[in-house]
Write a protein that holds these residues in place. Structure first.
Motif, PDB file in Angstrom:
ATOM      1  N   GLY A   1       4.236   7.209  25.977  1.00 41.49           N
ATOM      2  CA  GLY A   1       3.572   7.650  27.194  1.00 41.49           C
ATOM      3  C   GLY A   1       2.208   8.275  27.003  1.00 41.49           C
ATOM      4  O   GLY A   1       1.422   8.333  27.943  1.00 41.49           O
ATOM      5  N   ALA A   2       1.918   8.778  25.815  1.00 39.29           N
ATOM      6  CA  ALA A   2       0.608   9.367  25.506  1.00 39.29           C
ATOM      7  C   ALA A   2       0.399   9.257  24.006  1.00 39.29           C
ATOM      8  O   ALA A   2       1.349   9.111  23.232  1.00 39.29           O
ATOM      9  N   ASP A   3      -0.871   9.328  23.589  1.00 42.66           N
ATOM     10  CA  ASP A   3      -1.202   9.231  22.171  1.00 42.66           C
ATOM     11  C   ASP A   3      -1.117  10.590  21.499  1.00 42.66           C
ATOM     12  O   ASP A   3      -1.722  11.568  21.975  1.00 42.66           O
ATOM     13  N   THR A   4      -0.395  10.640  20.382  1.00 44.10           N
ATOM     14  CA  THR A   4      -0.317  11.856  19.581  1.00 44.10           C
ATOM     15  C   THR A   4      -0.395  11.459  18.116  1.00 44.10           C
ATOM     16  O   THR A   4       0.486  10.751  17.608  1.00 44.10           O
ATOM     17  N   LEU A   5      -1.441  11.903  17.435  1.00 48.05           N
ATOM     18  CA  LEU A   5      -1.602  11.607  16.013  1.00 48.05           C
ATOM     19  C   LEU A   5      -0.930  12.708  15.207  1.00 48.05           C
ATOM     20  O   LEU A   5      -1.239  13.893  15.375  1.00 48.05           O
ATOM     21  N   VAL A   6      -0.005  12.308  14.325  1.00 50.89           N
ATOM     22  CA  VAL A   6       0.741  13.278  13.524  1.00 50.89           C
ATOM     23  C   VAL A   6       0.529  12.958  12.050  1.00 50.89           C
ATOM     24  O   VAL A   6       0.824  11.844  11.602  1.00 50.89           O
ATOM     25  N   THR A   7       0.012  13.914  11.315  1.00 49.16           N
ATOM     26  CA  THR A   7      -0.181  13.738   9.876  1.00 49.16           C
ATOM     27  C   THR A   7       1.145  13.950   9.171  1.00 49.16           C
ATOM     28  O   THR A   7       1.755  15.016   9.283  1.00 49.16           O
ATOM     29  N   THR A   8       1.589  12.947   8.441  1.00 49.99           N
ATOM     30  CA  THR A   8       2.934  12.991   7.856  1.00 49.99           C
ATOM     31  C   THR A   8       2.965  13.673   6.498  1.00 49.99           C
ATOM     32  O   THR A   8       4.052  13.881   5.944  1.00 49.99           O
ATOM     33  N   ALA A   9       1.797  14.004   5.933  1.00 49.96           N
ATOM     34  CA  ALA A   9       1.786  14.648   4.621  1.00 49.96           C
ATOM     35  C   ALA A   9       2.004  16.152   4.709  1.00 49.96           C
ATOM     36  O   ALA A   9       2.274  16.803   3.699  1.00 49.96           O
ATOM     37  N   SER A  10       1.892  16.714   5.896  1.00 50.66           N
ATOM     38  CA  SER A  10       2.015  18.164   6.030  1.00 50.66           C
ATOM     39  C   SER A  10       3.457  18.557   6.342  1.00 50.66           C
ATOM     40  O   SER A  10       4.197  17.808   6.986  1.00 50.66           O
ATOM     41  N   PRO A  11       3.883  19.731   5.896  1.00 53.27           N
ATOM     42  CA  PRO A  11       5.250  20.177   6.153  1.00 53.27           C
ATOM     43  C   PRO A  11       5.533  20.305   7.649  1.00 53.27           C
ATOM     44  O   PRO A  11       4.647  20.628   8.437  1.00 53.27           O
ATOM     45  N   GLY A  12       6.770  20.035   8.015  1.00 51.59           N
ATOM     46  CA  GLY A  12       7.186  20.203   9.397  1.00 51.59           C
ATOM     47  C   GLY A  12       6.650  19.177  10.354  1.00 51.59           C
ATOM     48  O   GLY A  12       6.668  19.378  11.577  1.00 51.59           O
ATOM     49  N   TRP A  13       6.219  18.000   9.823  1.00 51.83           N
ATOM     50  CA  TRP A  13       5.584  17.013  10.707  1.00 51.83           C
ATOM     51  C   TRP A  13       6.549  16.450  11.737  1.00 51.83           C
ATOM     52  O   TRP A  13       6.135  16.103  12.844  1.00 51.83           O
ATOM     53  N   ILE A  14       7.837  16.368  11.403  1.00 47.77           N
ATOM     54  CA  ILE A  14       8.791  15.820  12.370  1.00 47.77           C
ATOM     55  C   ILE A  14       8.855  16.689  13.623  1.00 47.77           C
ATOM     56  O   ILE A  14       8.989  16.194  14.747  1.00 47.77           O
ATOM     57  N   GLY A  15       8.702  17.981  13.440  1.00 45.69           N
ATOM     58  CA  GLY A  15       8.729  18.888  14.586  1.00 45.69           C
ATOM     59  C   GLY A  15       7.555  18.712  15.524  1.00 45.69           C
ATOM     60  O   GLY A  15       7.601  19.195  16.664  1.00 45.69           O
TER      61      GLY A  15
ATOM     62  N   ALA B   1       0.843  -1.193   0.000  1.00 49.11           N
ATOM     63  CA  ALA B   1       0.000   0.000   0.000  1.00 49.11           C
ATOM     64  C   ALA B   1       0.879   1.244   0.000  1.00 49.11           C
ATOM     65  O   ALA B   1       2.074   1.198   0.275  1.00 49.11           O
ATOM     66  N   ALA B   2       0.242   2.342  -0.315  1.00 50.98           N
ATOM     67  CA  ALA B   2       0.942   3.609  -0.141  1.00 50.98           C
ATOM     68  C   ALA B   2       1.259   3.794   1.326  1.00 50.98           C
ATOM     69  O   ALA B   2       0.664   3.175   2.200  1.00 50.98           O
ATOM     70  N   GLY B   3       2.225   4.667   1.576  1.00 52.00           N
ATOM     71  CA  GLY B   3       2.605   4.899   2.960  1.00 52.00           C
ATOM     72  C   GLY B   3       1.466   5.506   3.752  1.00 52.00           C
ATOM     73  O   GLY B   3       0.489   6.002   3.189  1.00 52.00           O
ATOM     74  N   PRO B   4       1.549   5.460   5.076  1.00 48.64           N
ATOM     75  CA  PRO B   4       0.469   5.997   5.902  1.00 48.64           C
ATOM     76  C   PRO B   4       0.349   7.502   5.764  1.00 48.64           C
ATOM     77  O   PRO B   4       1.327   8.210   5.515  1.00 48.64           O
ATOM     78  N   ASP B   5      -0.889   7.981   5.921  1.00 46.51           N
ATOM     79  CA  ASP B   5      -1.119   9.417   5.939  1.00 46.51           C
ATOM     80  C   ASP B   5      -0.723  10.021   7.279  1.00 46.51           C
ATOM     81  O   ASP B   5      -0.470  11.220   7.383  1.00 46.51           O
ATOM     82  N   ALA B   6      -0.755   9.165   8.302  1.00 43.85           N
ATOM     83  CA  ALA B   6      -0.492   9.664   9.650  1.00 43.85           C
ATOM     84  C   ALA B   6       0.142   8.567  10.484  1.00 43.85           C
ATOM     85  O   ALA B   6       0.040   7.379  10.165  1.00 43.85           O
ATOM     86  N   VAL B   7       0.797   8.979  11.542  1.00 49.76           N
ATOM     87  CA  VAL B   7       1.392   8.052  12.495  1.00 49.76           C
ATOM     88  C   VAL B   7       0.834   8.372  13.874  1.00 49.76           C
ATOM     89  O   VAL B   7       0.829   9.537  14.300  1.00 49.76           O
ATOM     90  N   MET B   8       0.345   7.336  14.547  1.00 49.93           N
ATOM     91  CA  MET B   8      -0.067   7.492  15.938  1.00 49.93           C
ATOM     92  C   MET B   8       1.129   7.158  16.820  1.00 49.93           C
ATOM     93  O   MET B   8       1.496   5.992  16.982  1.00 49.93           O
ATOM     94  N   CYS B   9       1.765   8.168  17.345  1.00 46.58           N
ATOM     95  CA  CYS B   9       2.817   7.965  18.329  1.00 46.58           C
ATOM     96  C   CYS B   9       2.105   7.642  19.638  1.00 46.58           C
ATOM     97  O   CYS B   9       1.627   8.531  20.348  1.00 46.58           O
ATOM     98  N   ASP B  10       1.995   6.355  19.920  1.00 45.72           N
ATOM     99  CA  ASP B  10       1.037   5.902  20.916  1.00 45.72           C
ATOM    100  C   ASP B  10       1.617   5.859  22.318  1.00 45.72           C
ATOM    101  O   ASP B  10       2.828   5.968  22.538  1.00 45.72           O
ATOM    102  N   ALA B  11       0.699   5.650  23.261  1.00 40.00           N
ATOM    103  CA  ALA B  11       1.085   5.617  24.666  1.00 40.00           C
ATOM    104  C   ALA B  11       2.017   4.461  24.961  1.00 40.00           C
ATOM    105  O   ALA B  11       2.881   4.566  25.852  1.00 40.00           O
TER     106      ALA B  11
END
Length: 508
Positions: A139-153, A125-135
């Motif tokens: 330690g906590a759930d944070t959903l980060v959309t990887t298609a938008s600029p500056g997502w690593i930050g 499949a195509a790569g994920p649109d987002a990554v859930m950096c999970d608990a």
């Protein structure tokens, strides 16, 4: 916030299906344990696939219990030019290939399931649109959309890890200065992707933790088992500075990576030639070569019947073959037992209203450490989830065996709870109710899902051989081995190649 079982809807009367290699586990009696009273009357498990014999008969053969209770085989009086054991892609290809050479031949295909399927690895499949950096990872759930600029930050990782990850994506150095391209590839072939990140790149531990599940959906194991040479071939971050030629794969890449290099697609699953006779729910229990014909015994649910065959192609798992053909030389039996197939776990959840997923604004989400490593929307109203039972820290072979044992023992209720919990964590913020918005859950456990793939750093014999399959293959009288496990090829192509070779071996 932790949700109670009632909040999650574990007591709700919905359609629940729990399948193991195509079998509804509810038909196995105590395999699931007692069904909670709250749903026993109103929530039947829908039965799909085979009866219990599909797995219980092969397992009884393996454990030496089958012949204690089966009774003496009874000849049916039937004779065929070819009997094929296994009705999957390899078996169908073998039957079709034989009929292409011998149009008037009588061909019988025996399979232990009650329907033919095509258990291929998931389509890339195509790569994920987002990554859930999970608990579980951070330690906590944070959903980060990887298609938008500056997502690593926006990742919830240490600042040093953000700098390291940016470097890996944007400006990785030459980690092996002074080495030739071939020597660099040899170094990568000695490492997993996790070790490459930690030991070569010196990346912050959060980087490896963030990247760990990148291979999981496609390979059914994570970066602790996935080779660095294949991570380079797949385009993972960290390798651009090595200056390796991207026009061709490395000789050390696995067969699937080599096949996919230029976007080659696996052949479509063949349909069984209508001239062949197909007999389902008929697990084969013995194959013996004789003076004038081979004898094939299969269990029809009541007795063992035998048919005679001018030739037999074993288009089944290699590990099963020694139990079917006890006269095989010990060297071949050992080689066949070395084959370890990779387990997989998938689930499909049908939603009452898919609006919450649409409001989420993404289609595919990778999780960094939760039980289910991938969730993706399947229009019009379903969510698909993928988990990787393989114990990746042990490698693809030992890890698959250990993971399969754990998968068999995991109660269905545990799987449903993790499904509901992760969907609540992902979709709850956009209006999803895990208790009321789920109509149906189907869990599909596949203990022997994918043929093994020769890969570095785990298989030192790759790519030059000799391969374990070399000692296992070749005709044994009127019998040939033609299952997908028997060739060092890409997973989706191995079955067809193995079948064609078996047909050619017996036609000599």
């Amino acid at each position: 916030m932790s949700l109670t079982p009632r909040d999650l809807g574990l007591d709700r009367p919905i359609s629940r299906r729990d399948l193991f290699d195509g079998i509804a586990l509810a038909s196995l009696g105590s395999a699931l344990g007692p069904v909670p009273a709250a749903r026993a009357a109103s929530t039947p498990f829908a039965v799909r696939g085979d009866t219990a014999e599909a797995l219980s008969v092969p397992h009884a053969l393996r454990d030496g219990r089958f012949w204690e209770h089966a009774g003496a085989p009874e000849p049916t009086g039937e004779r065929y030019d070819l009997v094929v054991v296994g009705g999957g892609r390899a078996g169908v290809s073998a039957a079709n290939g034989w009929l292409l050479r011998h149009p008037s031949a009588r061909v019988l295909v025996l399979d232990n399931h009650d329907e033919l399927g095509d258990p291929r690895p998931p389509v890339r499949a195509a790569g994920p649109d987002a990554v859930m950096c999970d608990a579980e990872s951070f330690g906590a759930d944070t959903l980060v959309t990887t298609a938008s600029p500056g997502w690593i930050g926006r990742l919830p990782i240490a600042e040093a890890a953000r700098r390291d990850l940016l470097r890996l994506h944007d400006e990785p150095p030459d980690w092996f200065p002074g080495l030739s391209a071939e020597a660099k590839q040899e170094r990568l072939a000695e490492l997993t992707y996790s070790r490459f990140l930690r030991e070569v790149c010196g990346a912050h531990p959060d980087v490896e933790r963030f990247c760990r599940t990148m291979p999981s959906r496609d390979w059914a194991y994570d970066a602790r088992a996935f080779g660095a040479i294949d991570a380079w071939g797949t385009g993972y971050p960290g390798f651009a500075g090595l200056g390796l030629d991207r026009d061709k794969p490395s000789r050390y890449n696995s067969p699937t990576v080599r096949r996919d290099w230029h976007g080659a697609a696996p052949a479509a699953a063949p349909a069984l030639d209508g001239r062949a006779l197909l007999r389902l729910s008929s697990p084969v229990v013995s194959v013996r070569d004789g003076v004038s014909a081979a004898t094939v015994g299969y269990f029809d649910g009541d007795r063992v019947g035998t048919v005679e065959a001018g030739a037999v192609i074993l288009a089944c798992w290699s590990a099963v073959v020694p139990y079917l053909v006890p006269e095989l030389p010990e060297e071949r039996r050992r080689a066949l037992r070395q084959v370890v197939r990779v387990p997989a776990l998938h689930a499909t959840v049908r939603l009452r209203d898919p609006g919450a997923w649409r409001r989420l604004g993404v289609e595919r989400v990778r999780w960094t450490g939760a039980y289910w490593c991938a969730t993706e929307f399947a229009p019009p109203d379903s969510v698909r989830l993928v988990a990787t039972p393989c114990r990746s820290e042990l490698g693809p072979d030992a890890g698959s065996a250990a993971g399969r044992r754990e998968l068999i023992r995991t109660p269905y209720d545990v799987l449903e709870r993790t499904i509901r919990d992760q969907l609540a964590r992902l979709l709850g913020p956009v209006g999803f109710d895990p208790a009321g918005d789920i109509l149906e859950i189907t869990v599909n456990r596949r203990g022997h899902a994918y043929p093994p793939e020769h890969c570095r750093p785990w298989h030192a014999y790759h790519p030059d051989g000799p391969f374990p399959a070399d000692a296992a293959r070749g005709p044994f009288g009127r019998i040939a081995i033609g299952g997908s496990d028997s060739v060092p090829a890409a997973r989706a192509d191995a079955a067809v190649l193995a079948a064609h070779r078996a047909v050619a071996e017996l036609a000599r």
